[in-house]
Design a protein around this motif. Structure first.
Motif, short mmCIF file in Angstrom:
data_model
loop_
_atom_site.label_atom_id
_atom_site.label_comp_id
_atom_site.label_asym_id
_atom_site.label_seq_id
_atom_site.Cartn_x
_atom_site.Cartn_y
_atom_site.Cartn_z
N ALA A 154 0.84 -1.13 0.10
CA ALA A 154 0.04 0.04 -0.03
C ALA A 154 0.83 1.30 0.09
N ALA A 155 2.11 1.28 0.72
CA ALA A 155 3.08 2.14 0.88
C ALA A 155 3.86 2.47 -0.38
N VAL A 156 4.18 1.34 -0.90
CA VAL A 156 5.34 1.39 -2.06
C VAL A 156 4.69 1.25 -3.40
N ARG A 157 3.73 0.44 -3.67
CA ARG A 157 3.26 0.52 -4.92
C ARG A 157 1.56 -0.09 -4.78
N PRO A 158 0.57 0.80 -4.62
CA PRO A 158 -0.63 0.20 -4.04
C PRO A 158 -1.34 -0.57 -5.12
N ARG A 159 -0.80 -0.69 -6.25
CA ARG A 159 -1.64 -1.69 -7.44
C ARG A 159 -0.93 -2.95 -7.12
N ALA A 160 0.37 -3.28 -6.51
CA ALA A 160 0.88 -4.41 -6.54
C ALA A 160 0.07 -5.50 -6.07
N GLU A 161 0.08 -6.68 -6.50
CA GLU A 161 -0.86 -7.69 -6.19
C GLU A 161 0.05 -8.57 -5.12
N VAL A 162 -0.67 -8.79 -3.70
CA VAL A 162 -0.14 -9.66 -2.87
C VAL A 162 -1.22 -10.72 -2.27
N VAL A 163 -0.45 -11.91 -2.39
CA VAL A 163 -1.72 -13.00 -2.48
C VAL A 163 -1.25 -14.04 -1.28
N PRO A 164 -2.41 -14.19 -0.24
CA PRO A 164 -2.43 -14.97 0.60
C PRO A 164 -1.91 -16.69 0.42
N VAL A 165 -0.75 -17.02 1.08
CA VAL A 165 -0.82 -18.61 0.98
C VAL A 165 -0.45 -19.22 2.16
N THR A 166 -0.47 -20.69 2.28
CA THR A 166 -0.12 -21.32 3.73
C THR A 166 1.36 -21.65 3.79
N THR A 167 1.76 -21.96 5.00
CA THR A 167 3.07 -22.38 5.44
C THR A 167 3.59 -23.50 4.46
N SER A 168 2.54 -24.53 4.23
CA SER A 168 2.82 -25.81 3.71
C SER A 168 3.41 -25.35 2.04
N GLU A 169 2.77 -24.26 1.57
CA GLU A 169 3.33 -23.89 0.11
C GLU A 169 4.57 -23.35 -0.05
#
Ligand code: NAP
Length: 288
Positions: free
Chosen positions: A224-239
């Motif tokens: 949000a601070a650096v590049r608001p349109r950058a996509e961040v995807v949640p994953v699990t530890t096992s991945e």
């Protein structure tokens, strides 16, 4: 208060020295080459020459995954060597602050860990930090400060890595969302350590910033601070398999700290904003 810092050129060591300058207090922050904590005689020399009132041990082998392969080295630097630091403190009549980690807990809890909760490190790094705590607490004037998820200028950290990846356009970024903890900004931790040392606190104290969050949550704030349109995807530890297991729930209870020092711990988002501004200013100045 005269403060001697071992591991003084790392992320936290630098912040302690900066806080000392801000307070107009004498600080000697030593590099590994100047004061290897495995060298008992050298530590005694520095403690005698500088005559500190407090010694803070920030020296550590902090590469959590590498510790799995270099177990003996991790146990020596993070564990056994703390006895040499404590001996140097005792010889100089100084108090000792040993910096430790949330990784001494197993992360299976569901409420913030208190100082006297049972330990159960999952990794070699955590095991070595637990040994360091034991060696420190054998000295009656010792304080163990457990902290979590450090970030700040002068060292590698999760926010520094995520910031770089986003700036380099390495998105979408997949970030673990099932490990919960609390980031801690090194200038805030440095202030906390100075305050605790001045109050002559002993035993174990937890410190971290608020509120608890997952790594994914932190990455979203950086995006949000650096590049608001950058996509961040949640994953699990096992991945994201890694050599050293991480605690799933790693939130430290900071009630004792807040009672001892008389103020609430700082919000990590304020620290993150300051950190990102500092990094941007430095890169601007270096012409990157
Ligand atoms: N980073 C985290 O997320 C985190 C979380 C919780 C607790 N902690 C603890 O907080 C403390 C400070 O961590 P940090 O993030 O500031 O670590 P850091 O940036 O990796 O700094 C560690 C310092 O220790 C020095 N060092 C390594 N081996 C040494 C030895 N044998 N003798 C003397 N110095 C030695 C390093 O020197 P070189 O650079 O020359 O190797 C470096 O200056 C450590 O006790 C760490 O376990 C860290």
């Amino acid at each position: 208060m005269r403060m001697l810092v071992f591991g003084g050129t790392g992320m936290l060591g630098r912040a302690l020295a900066a806080e000392g300058r801000r307070r107009n207090q004498p600080v000697l922050a030593l590099s590994r080459a100047q004061g290897d904590v495995r060298d008992r005689r050298r530590l005694a020399y520095w403690a005698g020459a500088f005559a500190p009132e407090v010694i803070v041990n920030c020296a550590a082998f902090t590469q959590v995954d590498a510790c799995e392969e270099r177990r003996q080295h991790a146990l020596e630097v993070n564990g056994e060597a703390v006895a040499h630091v404590a001996a140097a403190a005792a010889g100089a009549g100084a108090a000792l602050v040993q910096v430790s980690s949330d990784y001494v807990f197993d992360g299976g809890g569901s409420r913030p860990y208190r100082e006297d909760d049972p330990l159960g490190p999952l990794s070699v790094y955590g095991e070595s930090k637990r040994l360091g705590e034991e060696r420190a607490l054998a000295y009656e004037r010792a304080l163990v400060v457990r902290a979590s998820w450090l970030f700040g200028a002068g060292g590698p950290s999760f926010p520094a890595t995520i910031r770089r990846l986003i700036a380099d356009g390495k998105t979408p970024l997949r970030v673990v969302d099932d490990q919960v903890g609390a980031p801690t900004y090194t200038p805030y931790l440095a202030r906390a350590i100075w305050d605790l040392a001045q109050r002559r606190a002993t035993g174990v104290v937890h410190y971290r910033n608020r509120p608890p969050v997952s790594w994914y949550g932190v990455a979203c704030e950086i995006a949000a601070a650096v590049r608001p349109r950058a996509e961040v995807v949640p994953v699990t530890t096992s991945e994201f398999p890694r050599p050293a297991p991480r605690p799933a729930y790693s939130v430290l209870d900071v009630g004792r700290f807040e009672e001892l020092v008389g103020r609430a711990v700082e919000p990590w988002l304020a620290g993150l904003t300051d950190f990102l501004d500092t990094m941007a200013r430095r890169e601007g100045n270096s012409g990157d």
